[in-house]
Motif scaffolding. Sequence first.
Motif, PDB file in Angstrom:
ATOM      1  N   GLN A  56      78.507  61.180  51.298  1.00 11.01           N
ATOM      2  CA  GLN A  56      78.385  59.839  51.872  1.00 11.01           C
ATOM      3  C   GLN A  56      78.469  58.758  50.802  1.00 11.01           C
ATOM      4  O   GLN A  56      78.969  57.673  51.054  1.00 11.01           O
ATOM      5  N   LEU A  57      77.934  59.068  49.615  1.00  9.36           N
ATOM      6  CA  LEU A  57      77.992  58.107  48.519  1.00  9.36           C
ATOM      7  C   LEU A  57      77.649  58.797  47.216  1.00  9.36           C
ATOM      8  O   LEU A  57      77.109  59.895  47.203  1.00  9.36           O
ATOM      9  N   VAL A  58      78.006  58.134  46.132  1.00 15.80           N
ATOM     10  CA  VAL A  58      77.619  58.585  44.792  1.00 15.80           C
ATOM     11  C   VAL A  58      76.990  57.398  44.070  1.00 15.80           C
ATOM     12  O   VAL A  58      77.232  56.243  44.406  1.00 15.80           O
ATOM     13  N   GLY A  59      76.162  57.713  43.102  1.00 13.71           N
ATOM     14  CA  GLY A  59      75.493  56.638  42.384  1.00 13.71           C
ATOM     15  C   GLY A  59      74.749  57.168  41.186  1.00 13.71           C
ATOM     16  O   GLY A  59      75.048  58.245  40.671  1.00 13.71           O
ATOM     17  N   ARG A  60      73.760  56.379  40.762  1.00 14.22           N
ATOM     18  CA  ARG A  60      72.954  56.788  39.620  1.00 14.22           C
ATOM     19  C   ARG A  60      71.546  56.239  39.752  1.00 14.22           C
ATOM     20  O   ARG A  60      71.310  55.249  40.436  1.00 14.22           O
ATOM     21  N   TYR A  61      70.655  56.919  39.084  1.00 19.45           N
ATOM     22  CA  TYR A  61      69.270  56.491  38.965  1.00 19.45           C
ATOM     23  C   TYR A  61      69.009  56.102  37.519  1.00 19.45           C
ATOM     24  O   TYR A  61      69.386  56.834  36.605  1.00 19.45           O
ATOM     25  N   ASP A  62      68.372  54.983  37.330  1.00 23.62           N
ATOM     26  CA  ASP A  62      67.861  54.575  36.021  1.00 23.62           C
ATOM     27  C   ASP A  62      66.343  54.522  36.166  1.00 23.62           C
ATOM     28  O   ASP A  62      65.818  53.744  36.971  1.00 23.62           O
ATOM     29  N   ASP A  63      65.665  55.367  35.411  1.00 25.01           N
ATOM     30  CA  ASP A  63      64.237  55.562  35.599  1.00 25.01           C
ATOM     31  C   ASP A  63      63.417  55.222  34.371  1.00 25.01           C
ATOM     32  O   ASP A  63      63.846  55.472  33.237  1.00 25.01           O
ATOM     33  N   THR A  64      62.242  54.706  34.631  1.00 25.17           N
ATOM     34  CA  THR A  64      61.188  54.597  33.630  1.00 25.17           C
ATOM     35  C   THR A  64      59.997  55.344  34.213  1.00 25.17           C
ATOM     36  O   THR A  64      59.565  55.041  35.334  1.00 25.17           O
ATOM     37  N   LEU A  65      59.518  56.326  33.481  1.00 23.99           N
ATOM     38  CA  LEU A  65      58.368  57.105  33.913  1.00 23.99           C
ATOM     39  C   LEU A  65      57.261  56.948  32.884  1.00 23.99           C
ATOM     40  O   LEU A  65      57.528  56.804  31.694  1.00 23.99           O
ATOM     41  N   ARG A  66      56.029  56.991  33.382  1.00 23.33           N
ATOM     42  CA  ARG A  66      54.868  56.921  32.499  1.00 23.33           C
ATOM     43  C   ARG A  66      53.911  58.042  32.865  1.00 23.33           C
ATOM     44  O   ARG A  66      53.793  58.409  34.034  1.00 23.33           O
ATOM     45  N   ARG A  67      53.237  58.520  31.840  1.00 26.43           N
ATOM     46  CA  ARG A  67      52.245  59.566  32.060  1.00 26.43           C
ATOM     47  C   ARG A  67      50.858  58.931  32.081  1.00 26.43           C
ATOM     48  O   ARG A  67      50.511  58.130  31.215  1.00 26.43           O
ATOM     49  N   LYS A  68      50.097  59.316  33.095  1.00 24.26           N
ATOM     50  CA  LYS A  68      48.713  58.863  33.197  1.00 24.26           C
ATOM     51  C   LYS A  68      47.901  60.031  33.724  1.00 24.26           C
ATOM     52  O   LYS A  68      48.274  60.649  34.727  1.00 24.26           O
ATOM     53  N   ASP A  69      46.820  60.339  33.041  1.00 24.34           N
ATOM     54  CA  ASP A  69      45.956  61.458  33.423  1.00 24.34           C
ATOM     55  C   ASP A  69      46.748  62.758  33.534  1.00 24.34           C
ATOM     56  O   ASP A  69      46.517  63.569  34.433  1.00 24.34           O
ATOM     57  N   GLY A  70      47.725  62.929  32.640  1.00 20.19           N
ATOM     58  CA  GLY A  70      48.517  64.154  32.599  1.00 20.19           C
ATOM     59  C   GLY A  70      49.664  64.227  33.579  1.00 20.19           C
ATOM     60  O   GLY A  70      50.452  65.162  33.540  1.00 20.19           O
ATOM     61  N   GLU A  71      49.792  63.259  34.469  1.00 19.99           N
ATOM     62  CA  GLU A  71      50.850  63.263  35.490  1.00 19.99           C
ATOM     63  C   GLU A  71      51.941  62.259  35.139  1.00 19.99           C
ATOM     64  O   GLU A  71      51.644  61.105  34.814  1.00 19.99           O
ATOM     65  N   TRP A  72      53.188  62.689  35.218  1.00 20.59           N
ATOM     66  CA  TRP A  72      54.328  61.793  35.010  1.00 20.59           C
ATOM     67  C   TRP A  72      54.743  61.224  36.354  1.00 20.59           C
ATOM     68  O   TRP A  72      54.986  61.965  37.309  1.00 20.59           O
ATOM     69  N   ARG A  73      54.821  59.901  36.417  1.00 22.01           N
ATOM     70  CA  ARG A  73      55.213  59.225  37.652  1.00 22.01           C
ATOM     71  C   ARG A  73      56.201  58.111  37.323  1.00 22.01           C
ATOM     72  O   ARG A  73      56.227  57.592  36.210  1.00 22.01           O
ATOM     73  N   PHE A  74      56.954  57.736  38.346  1.00 19.19           N
ATOM     74  CA  PHE A  74      57.905  56.646  38.173  1.00 19.19           C
ATOM     75  C   PHE A  74      57.164  55.322  38.069  1.00 19.19           C
ATOM     76  O   PHE A  74      56.341  54.999  38.915  1.00 19.19           O
ATOM     77  N   GLN A  75      57.501  54.567  37.041  1.00 20.16           N
ATOM     78  CA  GLN A  75      57.050  53.183  36.952  1.00 20.16           C
ATOM     79  C   GLN A  75      58.105  52.289  37.587  1.00 20.16           C
ATOM     80  O   GLN A  75      57.798  51.325  38.261  1.00 20.16           O
ATOM     81  N   ARG A  76      59.354  52.669  37.374  1.00 22.18           N
ATOM     82  CA  ARG A  76      60.476  51.921  37.962  1.00 22.18           C
ATOM     83  C   ARG A  76      61.636  52.880  38.174  1.00 22.18           C
ATOM     84  O   ARG A  76      62.003  53.641  37.271  1.00 22.18           O
ATOM     85  N   ARG A  77      62.199  52.846  39.368  1.00 19.73           N
ATOM     86  CA  ARG A  77      63.390  53.636  39.682  1.00 19.73           C
ATOM     87  C   ARG A  77      64.406  52.683  40.285  1.00 19.73           C
ATOM     88  O   ARG A  77      64.173  52.040  41.316  1.00 19.73           O
ATOM     89  N   VAL A  78      65.543  52.560  39.607  1.00 18.00           N
ATOM     90  CA  VAL A  78      66.625  51.678  40.050  1.00 18.00           C
ATOM     91  C   VAL A  78      67.764  52.569  40.525  1.00 18.00           C
ATOM     92  O   VAL A  78      68.277  53.387  39.763  1.00 18.00           O
ATOM     93  N   THR A  79      68.149  52.396  41.787  1.00 19.68           N
ATOM     94  CA  THR A  79      69.251  53.165  42.368  1.00 19.68           C
ATOM     95  C   THR A  79      70.446  52.248  42.525  1.00 19.68           C
ATOM     96  O   THR A  79      70.345  51.184  43.151  1.00 19.68           O
ATOM     97  N   THR A  80      71.564  52.643  41.939  1.00 18.74           N
ATOM     98  CA  THR A  80      72.803  51.893  42.118  1.00 18.74           C
ATOM     99  C   THR A  80      73.852  52.834  42.704  1.00 18.74           C
ATOM    100  O   THR A  80      73.801  54.042  42.489  1.00 18.74           O
ATOM    101  N   PHE A  81      74.775  52.272  43.450  1.00 20.30           N
ATOM    102  CA  PHE A  81      75.829  53.058  44.085  1.00 20.30           C
ATOM    103  C   PHE A  81      77.159  52.697  43.455  1.00 20.30           C
ATOM    104  O   PHE A  81      77.425  51.543  43.136  1.00 20.30           O
ATOM    105  N   LEU A  82      77.989  53.723  43.290  1.00 19.54           N
ATOM    106  CA  LEU A  82      79.305  53.526  42.672  1.00 19.54           C
ATOM    107  C   LEU A  82      80.364  53.344  43.750  1.00 19.54           C
ATOM    108  O   LEU A  82      80.320  54.032  44.781  1.00 19.54           O
ATOM    109  N   PRO A  83      81.314  52.443  43.509  1.00 24.27           N
ATOM    110  CA  PRO A  83      82.367  52.213  44.529  1.00 24.27           C
ATOM    111  C   PRO A  83      83.314  53.391  44.614  1.00 24.27           C
ATOM    112  O   PRO A  83      83.423  54.210  43.773  1.00 24.27           O
TER     113      PRO A  83
END
Length: 136
Positions: A109-136
């Motif tokens: 249906q589509l292709v794209g990319r994720y640009d992620d910033t993850l941070r660890r807190k209390d031993g768990e890695w979680r997304f701080q920011r996830r940017v999804t872009t789609f390619l034409p």
Amino acid sequence: MSTSTDASTDASVAAAVQSAVAAYAHALDANRIDDLVELFHPDGVAEIAGVGTFEGHDAIRQGYAAFAPTRPQLHLVGNTVVTSATEDEATAVSNLAFFQRGDSGWAVQLVGRYDDTLRRKDGEWRFQRRVTTFLP
């Protein structure tokens, strides 16, 4: 990867990033919104091109609930590269292909990319920011 302290830290961070990226795709495809939301920090941001920017757990939950799957779907995410990392923060980029099953089978249906910033807190890695872009 840059700014890491050693090879074992690099490997550990890369594995944690890969795990978060995969968990996100599985939760999204299975419409497990609460699981998806928990992959973000409470003040995390999900930015989806052409859809919107959702800040914080409540906004992320509402944003993703608005496009619950109506047919079987599959996000295939690959070529993930950790572009920088420390013991507590990492950035990464991944390619994605989104498939949906229709009457004649699975189709991209589509292709794209994720640009992620993850941070660890209390031993768990979680997304701080996830940017999804789609390619034409």
